[in-house]
Design a protein around this motif. Structure first.
Motif, PDB file in Angstrom:
ATOM      1  N   ILE A  69       1.358  -1.529  -0.204  1.00 11.72           N
ATOM      2  CA  ILE A  69      -0.150  -0.005   0.310  1.00 11.72           C
ATOM      3  C   ILE A  69       0.550   1.063  -0.105  1.00 11.72           C
ATOM      4  CG2 ILE A  69      -1.879   1.581   1.712  1.00 11.72           C
ATOM      5  CD1 ILE A  69      -3.093  -2.257   1.797  1.00 11.72           C
ATOM      6  N   HIS A  70       0.975   1.953  -1.130  1.00 13.73           N
ATOM      7  CA  HIS A  70       1.300   3.633  -0.851  1.00 13.73           C
ATOM      8  C   HIS A  70       0.461   4.415   0.368  1.00 13.73           C
ATOM      9  CE1 HIS A  70       2.105   7.731  -2.399  1.00 13.73           C
ATOM     10  NE2 HIS A  70       3.744   6.955  -3.229  1.00 13.73           N
ATOM     11  N   VAL A  71       1.908   5.241   1.166  1.00 17.77           N
ATOM     12  CA  VAL A  71       1.287   5.933   2.113  1.00 17.77           C
ATOM     13  C   VAL A  71       1.572   7.388   1.783  1.00 17.77           C
ATOM     14  CG1 VAL A  71       0.743   6.411   4.595  1.00 17.77           C
ATOM     15  CG2 VAL A  71       1.028   3.983   3.392  1.00 17.77           C
ATOM     16  N   THR A  72       1.271   8.599   1.894  1.00 13.09           N
ATOM     17  CA  THR A  72       2.017   9.418   2.397  1.00 13.09           C
ATOM     18  C   THR A  72       1.020   9.944   3.399  1.00 13.09           C
ATOM     19  OG1 THR A  72       1.175  10.073  -0.372  1.00 13.09           O
ATOM     20  CG2 THR A  72       2.041  12.043   1.748  1.00 13.09           C
ATOM     21  N   TYR A 125       5.859   6.580   1.858  1.00 17.06           N
ATOM     22  CA  TYR A 125       6.422   5.131   2.088  1.00 17.06           C
ATOM     23  C   TYR A 125       5.242   3.528   1.743  1.00 17.06           C
ATOM     24  CZ  TYR A 125       4.378   5.325   6.061  1.00 17.06           C
ATOM     25  OH  TYR A 125       3.382   4.623   7.288  1.00 17.06           O
ATOM     26  N   VAL A 126       5.839   2.530   1.159  1.00 11.02           N
ATOM     27  CA  VAL A 126       4.851   1.921   0.983  1.00 11.02           C
ATOM     28  C   VAL A 126       4.765  -0.047   2.056  1.00 11.02           C
ATOM     29  CG1 VAL A 126       4.646   1.883  -1.966  1.00 11.02           C
ATOM     30  CG2 VAL A 126       6.409   0.171  -1.082  1.00 11.02           C
ATOM     31  N   CYS A 127       4.062  -0.038   2.139  1.00 12.80           N
ATOM     32  CA  CYS A 127       3.914  -1.460   2.748  1.00 12.80           C
ATOM     33  C   CYS A 127       2.884  -2.644   3.498  1.00 12.80           C
ATOM     34  CB  CYS A 127       3.986  -0.520   4.663  1.00 12.80           C
ATOM     35  SG  CYS A 127       2.213  -0.048   4.885  1.00 12.80           S
ATOM     36  N   ASP A 178      12.215  -0.298  10.143  1.00 19.32           N
ATOM     37  CA  ASP A 178      12.327  -1.261   9.147  1.00 19.32           C
ATOM     38  C   ASP A 178      12.302  -0.363   7.461  1.00 19.32           C
ATOM     39  OD1 ASP A 178      12.503  -3.095  11.252  1.00 19.32           O
ATOM     40  OD2 ASP A 178      11.266  -4.171  10.901  1.00 19.32           O
ATOM     41  N   ARG A 179      11.798   0.585   7.364  1.00 21.11           N
ATOM     42  CA  ARG A 179      11.500   0.575   6.484  1.00 21.11           C
ATOM     43  C   ARG A 179      11.782   2.521   6.309  1.00 21.11           C
ATOM     44  NH1 ARG A 179       8.818  -1.992   2.263  1.00 21.11           N
ATOM     45  NH2 ARG A 179       7.499  -3.166   3.665  1.00 21.11           N
ATOM     46  N   LEU A 180      11.960   3.019   7.626  1.00 21.50           N
ATOM     47  CA  LEU A 180      12.460   4.394   7.276  1.00 21.50           C
ATOM     48  C   LEU A 180      13.709   4.579   7.962  1.00 21.50           C
ATOM     49  CD1 LEU A 180       9.046   5.902   7.921  1.00 21.50           C
ATOM     50  CD2 LEU A 180       9.949   5.183   5.492  1.00 21.50           C
TER      51      LEU A 180
END
Lengths: 766, 176
Positions: free
Chosen positions: B4-7, B17-19, B31-33
């Protein structure tokens, strides 16, 4: 532990030591920059996950990993077949980190995977097929000692000594001799002196009770975490949260068949340990996965895994008998301690037995302890391992004796207190100790005079811990601007880097801020024992002071060279080299900054070193006083006031000494009132989470008042005694004594949760 | 399962990001940022080590999905200090030795800040109950509570001074 008095306290007036400056790692920790075990990553890193036994005891007939290995994204799957087989001292650790033929407890590791992400790893675990044959299990210490108990290790203890354990155990419990050869009792310990039978004959009053305590967990907030990276040439690196990275290196190298020199271990910041991070669990597994996958592997435990599969402390069953004359003088003391330490030998019963009566000067004392194995996770150290349980039992009896004799509980303890020259119940004769000083300070404190209301009670208890020294190595490197880089090898678990900086600054006569301490990795410093036994401020402190002295001696030599006078004509004072006397010549002092700036032209870099296997750790005694209120409707206990008085020898960083006192007291409050491992009939842990295993929260406790007593330890240059562990020894008993006073029934079963208290109230009115 | 694309806005910065749909905000942050200041102690909302604020509300980031914060504002420990200047709570935690191992500290600071935003004059009991969702195993809470109370006291003084200044300025304007 040795109590020999040797060196003198050659520092009387301190400048830095005894203050409370801000710690060197402080800003990183309040801004989120500090890197703990799970905060490190590496390029190409895989995620490691562990498959655990759902059974308390089961034969592992086969493990089929083929489907997991075939799953896209899975890079390695390991079982015990991927680890060497040893038949030596390391075998228990090896089997504990990866089950071989049998799963010995709920949560025991049976296999592990490394995959490209957590989702794939989780899926892979489900694809591993383990064929178990369930075997009978036992988790209770008293049941495990019965002749017909299911055996944790059938056949392992068939030898002579073990038969002797069982025979003595059965004899002592008044049961017939068993024909069976094997047993779950793996050791028997015996301490004491005098003649207890004769002693009890002289007694006017005898108090006798049976007590039980449940297993508790250290409850550190940071789950175990590590990042392993093994190269194809067999060398490896490990980043890990641990209390002892040298231990991790040596044990992992041994378990995996690596040379010690080919494994470099770097300690992360550590998010609590309390003894629970003094052994290995996931580290060898992560290394084995990385070796097989050829990529870095990070393994982080979930909280459930921490509860099920790390090292909680022992549960215990204890019998104490204590006899006194009418005037309060103890004439005989006797205890039988049974501790289960999980599926492998090593419960802390020996230390429980040694500490049980250590507070008292006794002519006749006898303590017997049994180490028992059960189908539970292998216990690990927990703050003063073994001592809180035996203190709970002994101090409970002391409290009841005070009631029966109509004596003030502090006066009764003072009358029997161990002092310098007392032959301790576990053997050695005490040097200078501070038990009486803690009792006096407790009696003088305002809390001891506070008025108590309805349903309220006051409890007093004292406690003892040996403290430890051990292998220690410290380097001090002088930088070009006169500041110091101080490298210690003992992970900093509660602010010890600040204490090290204070001692180096004190010794060299320079500002605290000019010293910066780090915990160095295993390839940068000589071997250091684990951060345990309350040893760091004592042993790393002693080594820091001596490394600073080595550094000062070298600085004096450089000054002598500059002045062209003999080195012994130079002395170090207030951060500078001075001519030692009028005959040495008339030179203005050379400061550490000046000497550092010239180092390259006077012979090269300047560094101080010290290596030692330190003994002379002075024991620390404490006395706690607590007031509680018990709600007769609900059985809930509220702690109203809490006072910790403890001997620190010399408090190096006062605020962190107080912090050790307060933290130990509150862990103890959790142990006595709430915390317990609950096993079902099926032998599985039923409360593997912080919701059901409830540690004290902020609203459960009051401010914890502290008094620091300072009776210098002759074994340390500044008189320091370790303080970390003693603080958890008295609280179980202190709170139990307070609850007993509030409800009018002797509390003998832990935890004293509301249902247990209601039951006790019911039995009283019945 | 597609990502899922998140703003969202994190510490004032617009972040994309996408998660995965089943990924927690905590995992996204860490883990992503690469924002590892927020800690995981339990993953079940019991320990508070992962405390962040979501549109000003104190939450456990392990109980919020990464996809849920789309279009919302997240504040973490990394946004607490203003450059080199520590937040008064951070400074007081250091001065009071309110941390030993420090793993729970980011969560406590975020939670305490959230309290002081609502109540600059809390009683000891109010502090203790507000912080009851954050576990600390080292300190016994004593020095943490003292640090929060002391910060509140200082911040009240500052607030009083600045409001006095404002009143004085207003008065001066009226006089003119």
């Amino acid at each position: 532990m040795p109590l020999d008095a040797k060196t003198s306290n050659d520092k009387k007036a301190f400048k830095s030591v005894g203050t409370s400056p801000i710690r060197p790692d402080g800003i990183d920790k309040v801004t989120g920059r500090a890197r703990f075990g799970a905060d490190m990553s590496a390029p190409g890193m895989l995620v490691g996950r562990i498959l655990r036994s759902p059974h308390a005891h089961a034969k592992i007939k086969s493990i089929d990993t083929s489907k997991a290995e075939a799953l896209p994204g899975v890079k390695a799957v390991i079982t015990s077949a991927d680890l060497p087989k040893y038949k030596d001292a390391d075998e228990d650790i090896l089997i504990n980190i990866m089950a071989r033929d049998r799963a010995l407890y709920d949560g025991h590791t049976v296999a592990a995977v490394a995959a490209i992400d957590a989702a794939v790893a989780k899926k892979a675990l489900k694809l591993i097929k383990v064929d178990y044959e369930i075997m009978p299990h036992v988790t209770d210490v008293d049941l495990a000692m019965l002749p017909n108990a299911p055996l944790v290790h059938p056949g392992r203890y068939d030898g002579m000594a073990e038969n002797e354990h069982l025979a003595l155990a059965l004899q002592e419990q008044g049961k017939a001799k068993s024909k069976r050869k094997s047993t779950n009792i793996v050791s028997r310990y015996d301490f004491g002196h005098g003649d207890v039978k004769k002693g009890f004959k002289q007694a006017d009053v005898i108090v006798e009770h049976e007590f039980t305590t449940e297993a508790t967990h250290q409850g550190y907030i940071e789950p175990h975490a590590c990042l392993a990276n093994v190269s194809s040439d067999g060398s490896g690196e490990l980043w890990v949260c641990t209390q002892g990275h040298f231990m991790v290196r040596d044990v992992c190298a041994a378990l995996l068949g690596m040379d010690v020199s080919s494994l470099r271990v770097t300690p992360s910041e550590i998010g609590g340990g309390f003894g629970g991070k003094t052994t290995v669990f996931i580290e060898p597994v992560a290394l084995a996965l990385s070796r097989k996958a050829g990529r870095p592997v990070k393994v982080v435990m979930s909280r459930e895994e921490v509860f099920r599969a790390t090292g909680p402390t022992a549960s215990s069953s204890i019998k104490v008998r204590l006899g006194a004359k009418k005037d309060g003088r103890f004439v005989a003391a006797e205890a039988v301690l049974k501790y289960q330490g999980g599926a492998f030998p090593g419960s802390p019963v020996e230390m429980g037995a040694m500490t049980a009566f250590a507070c008292y000067d006794l002519a006749n004392v006898k303590i017997v302890g049994y180490d028992v194995v059960t189908n539970r996770p292998k216990q690990a150290a927990y703050r003063a391992p073994g001592a809180p349980m035996s203190a709970f039992a002994v101090e409970g009896c002391v409290g009841e004796l005070a009631e029966k004799l109509g004596m003030d509980p502090i006066e009764l303890r003072k009358k029997n207190a161990a002092v310098e020259g007392t032959k301790s119940s576990y053997g050695p004769t005490f040097g200078p100790i501070g038990l009486v000083e803690t009792l006096d300070a407790a009696k003088k404190h305002k809390n001891y005079k506070a008025k108590l209301g309805k349903n309220q009670g006051r409890g007093v208890a004292s406690g003892f811990w040996f403290n430890f020294g051990g292998n220690t190595c410290v380097n001090i490197n002088l930088n070009v601007d006169g500041t110091l880089a101080l490298a210690v090898g003992t992970p900093d678990i509660g602010g010890s880097r600040a204490s090290m900086c204070l001692m180096a600054a004190e010794e060299l006569g320079i500002p605290y801020d000019d010293v910066r301490a780090i915990v160095a990795d295993t390839s940068s410093l000589g071997y250091n024992d684990v951060t345990d036994g309350s040893r760091v401020t004592f042993a790393s402190g002693l080594a820091t002071i001596n490394a600073a002295r080595d550094c000062a001696a070298k600085l004096c030599k450089r000054a002598a060279q500059i002045w062209d006078i003999p080195a012994d004509a130079v002395k170090w004072e207030n951060g500078a080299a001075h001519p030692a006397g009028a005959n040495a010549g008339d030179f203005p002092p050379l400061s550490i900054k000046e000497l550092a700036g010239q180092a390259h032209s006077t012979g090269g870099p300047i560094a101080g070193h010290y290596e030692v296997n330190a003994d002379g750790a002075g024991p620390s005694f404490a006395t706690h006083v607590v007031d509680v209120e018990v709600d007769p409707e609900t059985g809930a206990t509220k702690v109203l006031r809490y006072l910790v008085v403890q001997d620190a020898g010399k408090a190096v960083h006062r605020a962190y000494v107080e912090g050790q006192f307060q933290g130990g007291a509150v862990q103890g409050i959790g142990w006595v009132l709430n915390e317990e491992y609950i096993y079902g009939e099926d032998g599985r842990l039923q409360n593997a989470g912080f919701l059901d295993y409830r540690i004290p929260v902020c609203s459960d406790v009051p401010m914890i008042d502290t008094v620091i007593v300072e009776v210098p330890n002759p074994g340390h240059p500044y008189g320091v005694r370790g303080v970390g562990e003693t603080s958890i020894v008295p609280p179980l008993a202190a709170v139990a004594n307070a609850v007993s006073a509030a409800i009018g029934v002797r509390a003998t079963t832990l935890p004293m949760s509301p249902p247990r208290i209601l039951e006790a109230l019911k039995s009283k009115s019945a | 399962m597609s990502n899922i694309h998140v703003t969202t806005t994190i510490n004032g910065d617009e972040t994309e990001y996408v998660c995965r749909p089943d990924e927690s905000l905590l995992d996204v942050l860490r883990d992503r940022l690469g924002m590892s200041g927020t800690k995981e102690g339990c993953g079940t909302g019991d320990c508070g080590a992962c405390s962040v604020t979501l549109d000003g509300r104190l939450v456990c980031s392990c109980l919020v999905m990464g996809a849920e914060v789309d279009g919302h504002k997240v504040e973490t420990i990394e946004g607490m200090a203003d450059g080199e200047d520590l937040h008064p709570l951070q400074q007081k935690f250091l001065e009071h030795a309110a941390l030993q191992c420090g793993i729970c500290t980011p969560g406590f600071l975020v939670a305490a800040q959230s309290l002081l935003e609502r109540n600059l004059d809390p009683t000891e009991t109010e502090v203790r109950y507000w912080l009851a969702g954050n576990l600390c195993r080292c300190t016994g809470y004593d020095k943490i509570v003292r640090a929060v109370l002391d910060t509140a006291k200082d911040m009240r003084k500052v607030a009083k001074k600045s409001s006095a200044k404002k009143t004085a300025k207003k008065g001066a304007r009226h006089a003119a």
